[in-house]
Structure formats: structure tokens, C-alpha cells
Design a protein around this motif. Structure first.
Motif, PDB file in Angstrom:
ATOM      1  N   GLY A  78      34.191  41.287  39.078  1.00 20.04           N
ATOM      2  CA  GLY A  78      34.719  40.254  40.201  1.00 20.04           C
ATOM      3  C   GLY A  78      35.264  39.022  39.230  1.00 20.04           C
ATOM      4  O   GLY A  78      36.577  38.399  39.667  1.00 20.04           O
ATOM      5  N   GLY A  79      34.645  38.740  38.106  1.00 16.55           N
ATOM      6  CA  GLY A  79      35.478  37.548  37.397  1.00 16.55           C
ATOM      7  C   GLY A  79      36.600  37.887  36.547  1.00 16.55           C
ATOM      8  O   GLY A  79      37.435  36.980  36.574  1.00 16.55           O
ATOM      9  N   ASN A  80      36.832  39.132  36.385  1.00 16.31           N
ATOM     10  CA  ASN A  80      38.014  39.520  35.746  1.00 16.31           C
ATOM     11  C   ASN A  80      39.090  39.529  37.096  1.00 16.31           C
ATOM     12  O   ASN A  80      40.204  39.152  36.896  1.00 16.31           O
ATOM     13  N   GLU A  81      38.733  39.635  38.133  1.00 13.07           N
ATOM     14  CA  GLU A  81      39.442  39.550  39.279  1.00 13.07           C
ATOM     15  C   GLU A  81      39.854  38.307  39.713  1.00 13.07           C
ATOM     16  O   GLU A  81      40.994  37.697  40.275  1.00 13.07           O
ATOM     17  N   LEU A  82      39.005  37.110  39.493  1.00 14.34           N
ATOM     18  CA  LEU A  82      39.434  35.884  39.520  1.00 14.34           C
ATOM     19  C   LEU A  82      40.553  35.466  38.696  1.00 14.34           C
ATOM     20  O   LEU A  82      41.562  34.780  38.979  1.00 14.34           O
ATOM     21  N   VAL A  83      40.411  36.098  37.240  1.00 14.07           N
ATOM     22  CA  VAL A  83      41.616  35.726  36.678  1.00 14.07           C
ATOM     23  C   VAL A  83      42.797  36.169  36.811  1.00 14.07           C
ATOM     24  O   VAL A  83      43.829  35.818  37.001  1.00 14.07           O
TER      25      VAL A  83
END
Length: 265
Positions: free
Chosen positions: A105-110
Motif C-alpha cells: 500500500g505504500g507503493n500505491e501511495l506513490v
């Protein structure tokens, strides 16, 4: 410092995720705090989203998925969708300042942020099928527009890790800087933003959300499937394996077929 620290630096709102003990994975309260901070920044010039302790964000916290509370997980997954929607609907540019791992989900924040600047030591990638989940809030839909369908499927389905330079080549980030130079680079980008019309930046941003809006139904249906899978054995096994730092056994312990010689892992 709170688990989510919100700092007003002049006309810029800095949102810092501060749970380095778990690589800044966020829980329900943190997701809600980030959403509120983004929504409250409508009068700022820009928003910067970053992490602390050498990580950007590992997505939603996995510490309860081995014995999940369905109501709690529903709330967290729904709050995650609200967070990425808040980033996209914020009238101000949102910059991901990435130092360290942006995973799951951190990559999806990017993916959700308008711009992304990363240090050279940063890494990117999804974790979904590896930990008993799927990246339906950007990685399986909008990411294909940003980096191409084949590469997006590779990232979302195979859970590989990518360097900052690879992310730059794909188009996932806008700039890579040397370790220790992140805030200086962000300040340079903010300087450019400060010279522009806030009114017409907002028009440009909202107009550029075409592909995000095209992905909305897909995100909602994907979220629905994730909610239906709460408590599944694959979710439990993925979480147990993650917490025990071992390879998951999604197929009852059967060995996976050996990769072809020369295949990328």
C-alpha cells in the motif's frame, strides 16, 4: 511525535508517517489521520507525504491478519481507499518524498501522488499475492497507465522489488536524488510550484484525474473482493509467514515448480 506528524512549513503541509518500528505500516487511526491532513490542506500551496526512520511506507499493518477481526479490517481497507481518493481529490499538488522502501500500500501511495521524488537507496514494489492480499487501490489499475500494462502486472502480481533508478525509468517517480538530498530536492520542486497559479494548478490536476476516475469502479469492486476474502486461509498463511519471516505455503506445503534456468526472480 505522533504516529502521523503534520507540520505546516509556511504554505506547505508536510505529512510524516512515523512508525519506523514496522516500516511505517499504517493502522486505521493513522490512515484516518493522513486523510484528514490531506483534506485540511486545501488552502496550502502543496502537500508532501513522507516517512521516517529510513522507510517510506509498507502499506497497511499486517500484525492482525493471521487472526483477523473482519470489522476492523473492513474499516482499514475502506480507510485506505479514502486515503488515496483524498490525495487525488486534493486541489493542491501532493508530492511523495520517498526515502527507503515503498511497499504494498505504500507503493500505491506513490501511485496516487501527483509527483514522486526518491533517494537512490529507495525501493518500490507490491506485496499482495506474497502476503495474502492484492493491490487493488492503484497497483492493479492506474499503475498500468503510469508504467505500462505488462510492467504493472509484473509489479502487482509477481511482487518483485525495484530500485529507484528502475522506478525512474518506468515512470513511477519523477526524480532520483542522492541519499541525504531529498528535502533539498523537494524544496526545489516546491519552489517551482510556488511560482504557479494555484487556481490553474487545481484545474490542471483535477482535469488530469481522468484515468483515476476511469479506475474508480475497478477499485471499488477490487475492494469488495478483498472484503469478501477476509479470514481466508491464504490471508492467514500470508500474514503468519510474514510475521514469522518465512516463505508462505499457500498450496499446503507443496513445492513450487523449479524456475526455468535464467528466469528472473
Amino acid at each position: 511525535m505522533a504516529a502521523v506528524d503534520v507540520e505546516n512549513r509556511g504554505p506547505v503541509v508536510w505529512i510524516r508517517i512515523d512508525r519506523p518500528d514496522r516500516r511505517n505500516a499504517y493502522d486505521l487511526d493513522m490512515a484516518r489521520a493522513m486523510t484528514a491532513a490531506v483534506e485540511d490542506a486545501a488552502e496550502a500551496d502543496a502537500v508532501v507525504l513522507t516517512g521516517s526512520g529510513g522507510s517510506f511506507c509498507a502499506g497497511g499493518a499486517l500484525d492482525r491478519l493471521d487472526d483477523p477481526d473482519p470489522a476492523e479490517l473492513r474499516a482499514l481497507f475502506t480507510a485506505s481507499l479514502r486515503l488515496v481518493n483524498a490525495i487525488r481529490s486534493c486541489p493542491r499538488p501532493v508530492i511523495a518524498a520517498v526515502d527507503g522502501a515503498a511497499a504494498g500500500g505504500g507503493n500505491e501511495l506513490v501511485v496516487a501522488c501527483d509527483f514522486a521524488i526518491a533517494t537512490r537507496r529507495s525501493t518500490f514494489g507490491q506485496t499482495g499475492p506474497r502476503v495474502g492480499s492484492a493491490g487493488v487501490l492503484g497497483a492493479t489499475n492506474l499503475l498500468a497507465v503510469q508504467i505500462g500494462e505488462k510492467r504493472a502486472k509484473e509489479m502487482a502480481m509477481l511482487c518483485r522489488r525495484y530500485t529507484a533508478d528502475q522506478a525512474l525509468a518506468f515512470g513511477l517517480v519523477n526524480e532520483v536524488v542522492e541519499d541525504g538530498a531529498l528535502e533539498e530536492a523537494v524544496a526545489r520542486w516546491l519552489g517551482g510550484i510556488h511560482r504557479l497559479s494555484p487556481r490553474y494548478l487545481e484545474i490542471a490536476k483535477i482535469s488530469s484525474n481522468q484515468w483515476w476516475h476511469q479506475s474508480a469502479d475497478n477499485m471499488n469492486s477490487g475492494l469488495g473482493m478483498l472484503l469478501q476474502a477476509i479470514g481466508s486461509e491464504d490471508m492467514r498463511e500470508g500474514a503468519r509467514a510474514f510475521l514469522e519471516k518465512r516463505a508462505p505455503e499457500f498450496r499446503g506445503g507443496r513445492s513450487a515448480p523449479a524456475p526455468h534456468e535464467g528466469a528472473e526472480q
